[in-house]
Enzyme design. Structure first.
Site, PDB file in Angstrom:
ATOM      1  N   ASP A 141     -40.090 -86.247  44.175  1.00  0.00           N
ATOM      2  CA  ASP A 141     -38.750 -86.811  43.977  1.00  0.00           C
ATOM      3  C   ASP A 141     -38.233 -87.425  45.272  1.00  0.00           C
ATOM      4  O   ASP A 141     -37.076 -87.240  45.640  1.00  0.00           O
ATOM      5  CB  ASP A 141     -37.785 -85.736  43.472  1.00  0.00           C
ATOM      6  CG  ASP A 141     -36.486 -86.339  42.926  1.00  0.00           C
ATOM      7  OD1 ASP A 141     -36.496 -87.534  42.553  1.00  0.00           O
ATOM      8  OD2 ASP A 141     -35.471 -85.624  42.876  1.00  0.00           O
TER       9      ASP A 141
ATOM     10  N   LYS B 197     -27.028 -73.762  48.070  1.00  0.00           N
ATOM     11  CA  LYS B 197     -27.222 -74.534  46.830  1.00  0.00           C
ATOM     12  C   LYS B 197     -27.150 -73.573  45.648  1.00  0.00           C
ATOM     13  O   LYS B 197     -27.930 -72.620  45.559  1.00  0.00           O
ATOM     14  CB  LYS B 197     -28.586 -75.227  46.874  1.00  0.00           C
ATOM     15  CG  LYS B 197     -28.850 -76.224  45.758  1.00  0.00           C
ATOM     16  CD  LYS B 197     -30.176 -76.934  46.035  1.00  0.00           C
ATOM     17  CE  LYS B 197     -30.428 -78.066  45.052  1.00  0.00           C
ATOM     18  NZ  LYS B 197     -31.690 -78.777  45.369  1.00  0.00           N
TER      19      LYS B 197
ATOM     20  N   GLY C 186     -27.241 -82.933  39.259  1.00  0.00           N
ATOM     21  CA  GLY C 186     -27.440 -82.585  37.865  1.00  0.00           C
ATOM     22  C   GLY C 186     -27.884 -81.149  37.658  1.00  0.00           C
ATOM     23  O   GLY C 186     -27.703 -80.591  36.581  1.00  0.00           O
ATOM     24  N   MET C 187     -28.481 -80.526  38.682  1.00  0.00           N
ATOM     25  CA  MET C 187     -29.034 -79.195  38.540  1.00  0.00           C
ATOM     26  C   MET C 187     -28.235 -78.139  39.303  1.00  0.00           C
ATOM     27  O   MET C 187     -28.179 -76.984  38.901  1.00  0.00           O
ATOM     28  CB  MET C 187     -30.485 -79.209  39.027  1.00  0.00           C
ATOM     29  CG  MET C 187     -31.227 -77.893  38.921  1.00  0.00           C
ATOM     30  SD  MET C 187     -32.942 -78.125  39.441  1.00  0.00           S
ATOM     31  CE  MET C 187     -33.489 -76.418  39.521  1.00  0.00           C
TER      32      MET C 187
ATOM     33  N   ALA D  67     -21.688 -81.428  47.910  1.00  0.00           N
ATOM     34  CA  ALA D  67     -22.207 -82.402  46.944  1.00  0.00           C
ATOM     35  C   ALA D  67     -22.500 -81.682  45.645  1.00  0.00           C
ATOM     36  O   ALA D  67     -22.665 -80.459  45.592  1.00  0.00           O
ATOM     37  CB  ALA D  67     -23.477 -83.078  47.483  1.00  0.00           C
TER      38      ALA D  67
ATOM     39  N   THR E 194     -24.986 -77.383  42.669  1.00  0.00           N
ATOM     40  CA  THR E 194     -23.927 -77.829  43.574  1.00  0.00           C
ATOM     41  C   THR E 194     -24.209 -77.240  44.956  1.00  0.00           C
ATOM     42  O   THR E 194     -24.613 -76.082  45.065  1.00  0.00           O
ATOM     43  CB  THR E 194     -22.547 -77.365  43.082  1.00  0.00           C
ATOM     44  OG1 THR E 194     -22.327 -77.899  41.773  1.00  0.00           O
ATOM     45  CG2 THR E 194     -21.446 -77.861  44.012  1.00  0.00           C
ATOM     46  N   VAL E 195     -24.014 -78.055  45.996  1.00  0.00           N
ATOM     47  CA  VAL E 195     -24.272 -77.615  47.366  1.00  0.00           C
ATOM     48  C   VAL E 195     -22.934 -77.371  48.070  1.00  0.00           C
ATOM     49  O   VAL E 195     -22.036 -78.211  48.017  1.00  0.00           O
ATOM     50  CB  VAL E 195     -25.100 -78.652  48.145  1.00  0.00           C
ATOM     51  CG1 VAL E 195     -25.365 -78.166  49.567  1.00  0.00           C
ATOM     52  CG2 VAL E 195     -26.419 -78.924  47.432  1.00  0.00           C
TER      53      VAL E 195
END
Length: 644
Positions: free
Chosen positions: A141, A47, A28-29, A25, A31-32
């Site tokens: 969040d 991550k 915005g911060m 996935a 990528t995994v």
């Protein structure tokens, strides 16, 4: 799961330990990725922070905070964090890999969940969150995207990237953090979060699971934020009549606008969820959920044919048999009655103060005491932003300011003073801060550098290497794989400037060396040599040549200053051999005139008399070769003089 064959991290070994396999996935911060821990021989999720954020201290600190927050939690309903580190420019976080889906995926597929499904998922969420709150951590969040449903049935919460210490209770800054659909009223209005803010987000998720949609919707983020701050979350039964009243009450309790009226933390809400679940299991079941339960009937119960033996009783029979409820169920019933009485009392209080509330509502809603939140105007033109603000009863400073921005195009609104999201009284003045584009930073040395070194210089300086716009060309004066020139957007020659916009693209023109020399080669050989350097050669014009045999290549037909790149077509100049011309007639000419005539025609004149003085006074008798003979241009013509 998504993968990308062009992702440079796929296949890479991070920190000498984690072999990246595929991309899971992208956010915005970060990528995994799915990776293999070669040391422990297990699959992990790794991550990786986006490269353009790695130099931002705020994002880097938030990334490290996620590792520290999650690592403090050892709970079956929280995603485990194994490792965190830095490999060169790559900041990474190693987590437990859970094959499965997210709660968002489940809601997209099924939309509305059953009561039992919703409570099962909610129990797992609250259990993990209770562990976080117990350790002094506020998630900040919570949303369906951060709830993972593993294929083996485990349910875990993850993504503690915005987590903070619960005791801090500090403002989040000028920009609201978290996802707007799940932000609590105090986060919207004051930018302050504590454990009860997480409870609000959990209540919104419970509503969404039961009702099939979020309670507040709007075309723009500020419209949703305004509803969170000013409206009461409705009961899910208004959208789904099958939702029991007990879960309606739980949703209303968790989403109260006043944080003082919510559960103090996840443990308090989890306890109530357990009581609600117990109460629902004792109520009249529907045809879809009715089950027979085995119960041990105590001998003291007054029931027909009571023997103290084990009996199979339906829920309805249990209601008829007398006081069979446990102490917990009796306590829950009493609490339910108290909540209903409290509801009647609150209703009477609302009626009593209706007039006062109406006046107060006018004063703070549309009157002099009204406050409005500055909406998100990022990306709008100054004219459109001005219209929006004046429509909200605010005034706009006629002299806008400027601020650099990586995301907002130059000339559009990037921010405001006071900041976007701030609540201000009506008639307040707002200054628009217009984007001046990315912040200008120093351009590194690129021309004359080796290609790989120049690309690294681009990244180290804070720019992006634009491989698609980069090109290669032949240059006899510049060594192979060396940068000839560098350009920015709109063909900006970066050799003429000292600064350029941060994170903006830079393309390179790189030399592939000189075009091979094919002079004197056959057409076939020359074509093969040029094909090897990715040039398409075709025979072109033909010329006479004193040095190149007929049919061979004289050279390449290239105009002065022309740029030749790999893949370009190229024309070969072919030799016609030496040019043949006729010997001019110089008979009866003096030597001086005959000599000049032969020279002008392209021949080398000679004579057979020894004395020049004599030759200049006599006339030509004949030539060798004779006049009119076709010979190679540049040949020698001998002159014989008439005798005296």
């Amino acid at each position: 799961m998504t993968t990308s064959s062009t992702d440079p991290l796929i296949g890479r070994l991070i920190d000498g330990r984690y072999q990246v396999r595929s991309r899971i996935a992208r956010g915005g911060m970060a990528t995994v990725y799915l990776a293999t821990d070669l040391r422990l021989e297990r699959r992990v999720a790794i991550k990786v922070m986006h490269g353009h954020l790695a130099d931002d201290s705020q994002y880097r600190a938030r990334f490290i905070q996620e590792a520290r927050s999650a690592a403090r939690l050892a709970h079956p309903n929280v995603v485990n964090v194994y490792d965190q580190g830095q490999d060169g420019e790559t900041a990474y976080l190693v987590m437990e890999y859970l094959p499965g889906i997210t709660l968002r995926d489940l809601l997209m597929e099924h939309k509305v969940l059953t009561t039992m499904q919703a409570m099962d998922i909610m129990e797992a969420i609250l259990s993990g969150l209770a562990a976080a709150h117990k350790n002094g951590i506020v998630h900040r969040d919570l949303k369906p995207e951060n709830v993972l449903l593993a294929d083996d049935g485990r349910i875990k919460i993850g993504d503690f990237g915005l987590a903070r210490a619960a005791s801090a209770n500090t403002a989040t800054g000028n920009a609201l953090l978290g996802t707007i659909a799940y932000l609590s009223p105090e986060l919207v209005t004051r930018g302050v979060a504590d454990a009860r803010s997480d409870i609000y987000a959990v209540g919104i998720m419970l509503y969404e699971m039961l009702a099939g949609e979020q309670p507040f919707r709007g075309e723009q983020a500020f419209q949703i934020a305004h509803q969170h701050a000013n409206d009461t979350v409705p009961t899910p039964s208004t959208k789904n009549p099958r939702v029991p009243a007990e879960l309606d009450e739980l949703v209303l309790w968790a989403t109260a606008r006043d944080p003082e009226q919510r559960p103090r933390d996840a443990k308090a809400m989890l306890d109530q969820l357990h009581e609600t679940e117990a109460l629902l299991r004792l109520e009249e079941p529907t045809a879809a959920t009715a089950i027979q339960r085995t119960m041990i009937m105590p001998s003291a119960v007054a029931a027909p044919s009571s023997t103290g033996d084990t009996q199979i009783l339906s829920p309805k029979a249990r209601h008829r048999t007398g006081p069979i409820l446990t102490e917990t169920a009796n306590t829950l019933a009493l609490k339910s009655d108290r909540r209903r009485r409290k509801g009647f009392w609150l209703f009477a209080l609302v009626i009593l103060f209706a007039a006062l509330a109406g006046g107060t509502g006018w004063y703070f809603g549309t009157g002099p005491g009204a406050q409005v939140a500055i909406p998100d105007l990022a990306g709008q033109s100054p004219a459109a932003a001005t219209t929006t603000l004046t429509g909200l009863g605010l005034t706009v400073n006629p002299t806008p300011g400027e601020t650099p921005s990586l995301k907002v195009p130059k000339g559009a609104v990037a921010q405001t003073t006071p900041a976007i999201g701030t609540r201000v009284p009506k008639d307040s003045q707002v200054t628009l801060l217009v984007s001046s584009g990315p912040k200008n930073i120093a351009v590194p040395t690129l021309v004359g550098e080796a290609q790989n070194a120049a690309i690294q210089n681009i990244k180290d300086a804070g720019f992006r290497y634009d491989s698609k716009a980069s090109s290669k060309q032949f240059d006899a004066k510049v060594s192979k794989d060396t940068v000839i020139s560098a350009f920015g957007t709109d063909a900006l020659d970066l050799t003429t400037v000292t600064t350029y916009g941060q994170n903006q693209p830079i393309s390179l023109v790189v030399s592939v060396g000189a075009i091979p020399d094919v002079a004197g080669k056959s057409v076939a050989d020359a074509t093969n040599i040029l094909t090897a350097v990715k040039l398409t050669a075709t025979p072109g014009r033909q010329e006479y040549s004193d040095t190149v045999p007929s049919g061979s290549v004289i050279g390449i037909d290239v105009a002065n200053g022309a740029v030749i790149r790999p893949g370009d077509p190229i024309s070969l100049t072919i030799s016609k051999g030496k040019e043949q011309i006729a010997v001019p007639d110089v008979i009866n000419m003096t030597w001086a005139k005959a000599k000049q005539t032969l020279l002008d025609a392209g021949f080398k004149p000679s004579y057979n008399r020894a004395a020049d003085a004599v030759a200049f006074v006599v006339t030509v008798g004949k030539t060798d070769p004779a006049a009119g003979t076709m010979v190679d241009k540049g040949s020698t013509v001998k002159v014989n003089f008439n005798s005296f």
